[in-house]
Design a protein around this motif. Structure first.
Motif, PDB file in Angstrom:
ATOM      1  N   SER A  11     -24.575  -9.634  -5.477  1.00  0.00           N
ATOM      2  CA  SER A  11     -25.728  -9.744  -6.357  1.00  0.00           C
ATOM      3  C   SER A  11     -26.156 -11.209  -6.388  1.00  0.00           C
ATOM      4  O   SER A  11     -25.310 -12.106  -6.510  1.00  0.00           O
ATOM      5  N   PRO A  12     -27.470 -11.497  -6.249  1.00  0.00           N
ATOM      6  CA  PRO A  12     -27.897 -12.902  -6.258  1.00  0.00           C
ATOM      7  C   PRO A  12     -27.395 -13.670  -7.478  1.00  0.00           C
ATOM      8  O   PRO A  12     -27.026 -14.845  -7.375  1.00  0.00           O
TER       9      PRO A  12
ATOM     10  N   GLU B 103     -23.746 -14.427  -6.972  1.00  0.00           N
ATOM     11  CA  GLU B 103     -23.621 -15.524  -6.001  1.00  0.00           C
ATOM     12  C   GLU B 103     -23.892 -16.868  -6.676  1.00  0.00           C
ATOM     13  O   GLU B 103     -23.148 -17.844  -6.500  1.00  0.00           O
TER      14      GLU B 103
ATOM     15  N   GLN C 182     -29.916 -20.352  -3.724  1.00  0.00           N
ATOM     16  CA  GLN C 182     -29.783 -19.252  -4.691  1.00  0.00           C
ATOM     17  C   GLN C 182     -31.083 -19.030  -5.470  1.00  0.00           C
ATOM     18  O   GLN C 182     -31.335 -17.941  -5.965  1.00  0.00           O
TER      19      GLN C 182
ATOM     20  N   ARG D  92     -32.758 -16.738  -2.467  1.00  0.00           N
ATOM     21  CA  ARG D  92     -32.430 -15.398  -3.002  1.00  0.00           C
ATOM     22  C   ARG D  92     -33.504 -14.856  -3.932  1.00  0.00           C
ATOM     23  O   ARG D  92     -33.325 -13.790  -4.532  1.00  0.00           O
TER      24      ARG D  92
END
Ligand SMILES: Nc1ncnc2c1ncn2[C@@H]1O[C@H](COP(=O)(O)OP(=O)(O)OP(=O)(O)O)[C@@H](O)[C@H]1O
Ligand SMILES: [Mg+2]
Length: 204
Positions: free
Chosen positions: A61-62, A65, A104, A108
């Motif tokens: 899952s972003p 992360e 991120q 992401r």
């Protein structure tokens, strides 16, 4: 005097090459240097790095992360960076907060402002004195790699967003960045970095 220098840029841009050359030069002029990197340069960080970069971890899952990267940064800032700066050393770090915002956040597709807040919170708002951004075309950096880690496998559009966001971060605070075209000759880039660092050191 203590100084905190960070190298940022995409995968394969030349960060480790230039960080090593700068650290060698600094030691040559008599500085005590802590050479370090994110993620992974602490005991817990090494475990987090393995989780984050091993393709076998699969899709994360972003937000998960981002939180794992934040944990690495928090540990690294407290365990490595702050103590070295407190000892009066020069810290040269291969990646730092901007990588998390670019990868991120922009990469992401989380809100980069929220990710920036999380990353700066994680490191206790410790800013670098200078960030060297090595700007490489995606095809010259990660595109030239054959053995790609989990983040490097994220695709060309992801890496284009990362590249653009690094440039946007530098453009927003030009006095704190040195942006260099990453495929200029290695020695030319190293000389440009040294000039900027020497100016910040005064006479070492
Ligand atoms: N200025 C340059 N011009 C051409 N090739 C370069 C240059 N700097 C580094 N390289 C080469 O590019 C590759 C990646 O360099 P390096 O490992 O320093 O990059 P990196 O940004 O640390 O990569 P990674 O994201 O994998 O950690 C190496 O093969 C290196 O020799
Ligand atoms: Mg490297």
């Amino acid at each position: 005097m203590s100084l905190f220098i960070v190298f940022e840029g995409g995968d394969g841009a030349g960060k480790s090459t230039q960080a090593g050359l700068l650290a060698d030069w600094l030691e040559g002029v008599g500085c005590t240097v802590t050479r370090t990197f994110q993620p992974g340069h602490s005991r817990i960080g090494a475990v987090l790095r393995q989780l984050l970069l091993d393709p076998a971890s699969g899709p994360l899952s972003p937000r998960a992360e981002a939180l794992l990267y934040a944990a690495d940064k928090a540990q690294h800032a407290d365990e490595v960076i702050r103590p070295a700066l407190a000892r009066g050393e020069v810290v040269v770090s291969d990646r730092y907060v901007d990588s998390m915002i670019a990868y991120q956040g922009a990469g992401r597709r989380l809100d980069p402002d929220e990710v920036a807040k999380l990353a700066w919170w994680a490191v206790g708002a410790l800013p670098p004195d200078l960030t060297v951004l090595l700007d490489a075309a995606v095809e010259d950096g990660v595109g030239a790699k054959t053995d790609r880690d989990r983040l490097e496998q994220a695709g060309e559009a992801f890496h284009e967003r990362v590249r653009s966001f690094f440039l946007a971060l530098a453009a927003a605070a030009p006095e704190r960045y040195l942006v260099l075209p990453a495929r200029r000759p290695v020695a030319e880039l190293a000389a440009a970095v040294r000039t900027q660092v020497a100016a910040r050191l005064g006479a070492p």
